[in-house]
Design a protein around this motif. Sequence first.
Motif, mmCIF file in Angstrom:
data_model
loop_
_atom_site.group_PDB
_atom_site.id
_atom_site.type_symbol
_atom_site.label_atom_id
_atom_site.label_comp_id
_atom_site.label_asym_id
_atom_site.label_seq_id
_atom_site.Cartn_x
_atom_site.Cartn_y
_atom_site.Cartn_z
ATOM 1 N N ALA A 253 0.819 -1.212 0.000
ATOM 2 C CA ALA A 253 0.000 0.000 0.000
ATOM 3 C C ALA A 253 0.853 1.263 0.000
ATOM 4 N N GLY A 254 1.896 1.302 0.849
ATOM 5 C CA GLY A 254 2.729 2.499 0.935
ATOM 6 C C GLY A 254 3.437 2.779 -0.374
ATOM 7 N N ALA A 255 3.975 1.734 -0.986
ATOM 8 C CA ALA A 255 4.702 1.888 -2.245
ATOM 9 C C ALA A 255 3.761 2.329 -3.351
ATOM 10 N N ARG A 256 2.554 1.749 -3.377
ATOM 11 C CA ARG A 256 1.549 2.118 -4.385
ATOM 12 C C ARG A 256 1.215 3.593 -4.354
ATOM 13 N N LEU A 257 0.973 4.066 -3.143
ATOM 14 C CA LEU A 257 0.528 5.439 -2.967
ATOM 15 C C LEU A 257 1.606 6.385 -3.468
ATOM 16 N N SER A 258 2.850 6.114 -3.087
ATOM 17 C CA SER A 258 3.948 6.969 -3.501
ATOM 18 C C SER A 258 4.144 6.918 -5.019
ATOM 19 N N ALA A 259 4.070 5.718 -5.587
ATOM 20 C CA ALA A 259 4.256 5.580 -7.031
ATOM 21 C C ALA A 259 3.161 6.325 -7.790
ATOM 22 N N ALA A 260 1.927 6.238 -7.294
ATOM 23 C CA ALA A 260 0.814 6.928 -7.959
ATOM 24 C C ALA A 260 1.016 8.434 -7.892
#
Length: 477
Positions: free
Chosen positions: A264-271
Motif C-alpha cells: 500500500a505504501g509503495a503504491r501510494l507513492s508511485a501513484a
Amino acid sequence: MAEGYSECSNNSQPSCVRSSGLDNVPPSYEGLGGIACPVLRLDPQDWMENNPVTAKIRSLYDCQLRLMHNMQPLPSGVDIANTVKYFSQTLLSVLKDVPRSPLEMIKDPVSDHERMGLYPNLDYKGLFNAISQLVDSAPHIQYGVQAFGQSVLQCLGCLLPFLEYDMIDNLPYLVAYCVAVFPVSLHQEILNLLCYYILPFTITRHYEGDEDDSQASQSVAAIVMMVFQHSNNPAHHCQLLECLMTMKPTIVKDLLCVIAYGTAGARLSAAKLMFYYWPAFDAQLFDRKGLLCKFSNDLVPFLCQRDMCPNAGSAEAAKVCYDHCISVTFASDTPPPLYLCIECANEIHREHPNQRFFDLLHPMQQVSMVCENKNCRSTDKLAYSICFSNECASYNGNHPIRYCQQCHANRHNSRRGGDHVVHTKLSHAWQMASDMQTNLVEAIISIFFLKRCPNAETLSRHESPDCGAKRGITHAQ
Ligand SMILES: [Zn+2]
Ligand SMILES: [Zn+2]
Ligand SMILES: [Zn+2]
Ligand SMILES: [Zn+2]
Ligand SMILES: [Zn+2]
C-alpha cells in the motif's frame, strides 16, 4: 621467473601479465613463447597472492554464520567493516592500474570477457557472494552497524567493475534491498550508491540477440518497490525515480507495475509521483496541487567526492569524470566514476587537459505545467513531454526540460535528438501494449481502493510485493 613476476605485479601494468593476448607478454617472458599465458595463470606466486584474499573471504563467511546463528563470540560491525575495507582498498588499487576503461567496457556485455581479462585472477565472485550474504545479517549486528553498512556499500561499488554478467544483473536489487535491512541513517548513502554508481552502469546493458531487457533492467520495478516501501522519505523516492527517468524510457511501465502490485505504501507513492512527473496525465482526474507537497525540497545535494576538495562537505557535484585512474587518484576511498564540484573539475582539468568532464543532470526543481523552451512559439504551450538528455537539459540549466507538443517535435525527430530519453504524456489506455493496459487497470483500482480505505496502508504493510515474482525476479534472501 618469480622475480620477473613480482616485479610486474608491482609496476603499473599488471594487466599485461594476465592478458590472454601473447602480444602483450612483457619482454622478460619472451623465451616462454606460446606457453607463457597458461604458465603464468598457474604460477605459485598467484596462489600466494590469492591466499590472504581467500582466507579473508572465508572469515567473512564465518562472521556471517556466527551472526545468523548467534554463535559467541559475535563479531562486531566494526571488525567486519575493517575486513571489508581491506577488500575495497585492494580492488581500487588493482583498478587504478588497469590500462583500459572498465566503466566504458561494462556498458556493453559484449566486452565482458575482455574486461574480466584485464584483472588479476582473484576470487571476485566469492567476495560478491560473501558480501551479499553479509547484507542479510545486518539486523543481527549489535555494535557498529553503521560502520558495517558503510563498508558494505563502498565495497559493492568497488566490486562492480570486476563482476561477471550474472552478478551485474543482481547487484542493483541487492543494493536496493539494503534499504530494508540497514538502519535509516544509511538510506541516503544507499540511494547515492544506487543512483550515481550502480544504476547508470547496469540497467542499460543490453545482451546481444536477447529480445527482452536485461535482468537488471527487469528488476527495476522491484527496486522501486523496495525503496518506496522501506524509505519513508519522499525525497529518496524522487531521487530514485528521477535517476531512473534519465536512463529508462519505459520506466512508466515499472511505475504502473508498482501501483498495481506493490504494498500500500509503495503504491501510494508511485501513484503520486506518476501524476507529479508525467505531463498532464489527465488534469481533470486528479488535483495536482494536493500532490505537489514538498517532494524535492528535502533532496540532499550530492557533494563533490574529491578527497582534497577546497569546499569540503558543501559543494554540490556538477561534473563527472569516468576515468578510473583519475577517480582513484583524487578520491582514494570511492569507487569510480568521480563526481566533482566545478572548482575541482577545473583544477583537475588543468593538470589533465586530455580528460573529459561531463555535465551532471541536476534534479528537477519544479515540475512546470507549460513548455520551458525559452523560444517557444506554439499557441498550445501545455507540457507534452519531458526530456532528460544532457543536450536538451543544457538549455535549462542542466535540469530536465519540459516541452509542448510542437517544441518536442522540433527537438526530437529523425534528424536530431533520436537518442534522447524522453517521457511523453501517457497515451490512452487502448493505445498501450497489453501488459501496460493490465497494469493501468490494476493501478486505477488500487488508487480508488487507497482513497476509499484510509487504513489500507497499515492493513497491508506486510503483504508481499508479488510484482517481482510475476516477472521472474526472486527476492534476495
Ligand atoms: Zn521488505
Ligand atoms: Zn570539489
Ligand atoms: Zn592519471
Ligand atoms: Zn514549446
Ligand atoms: Zn531532448
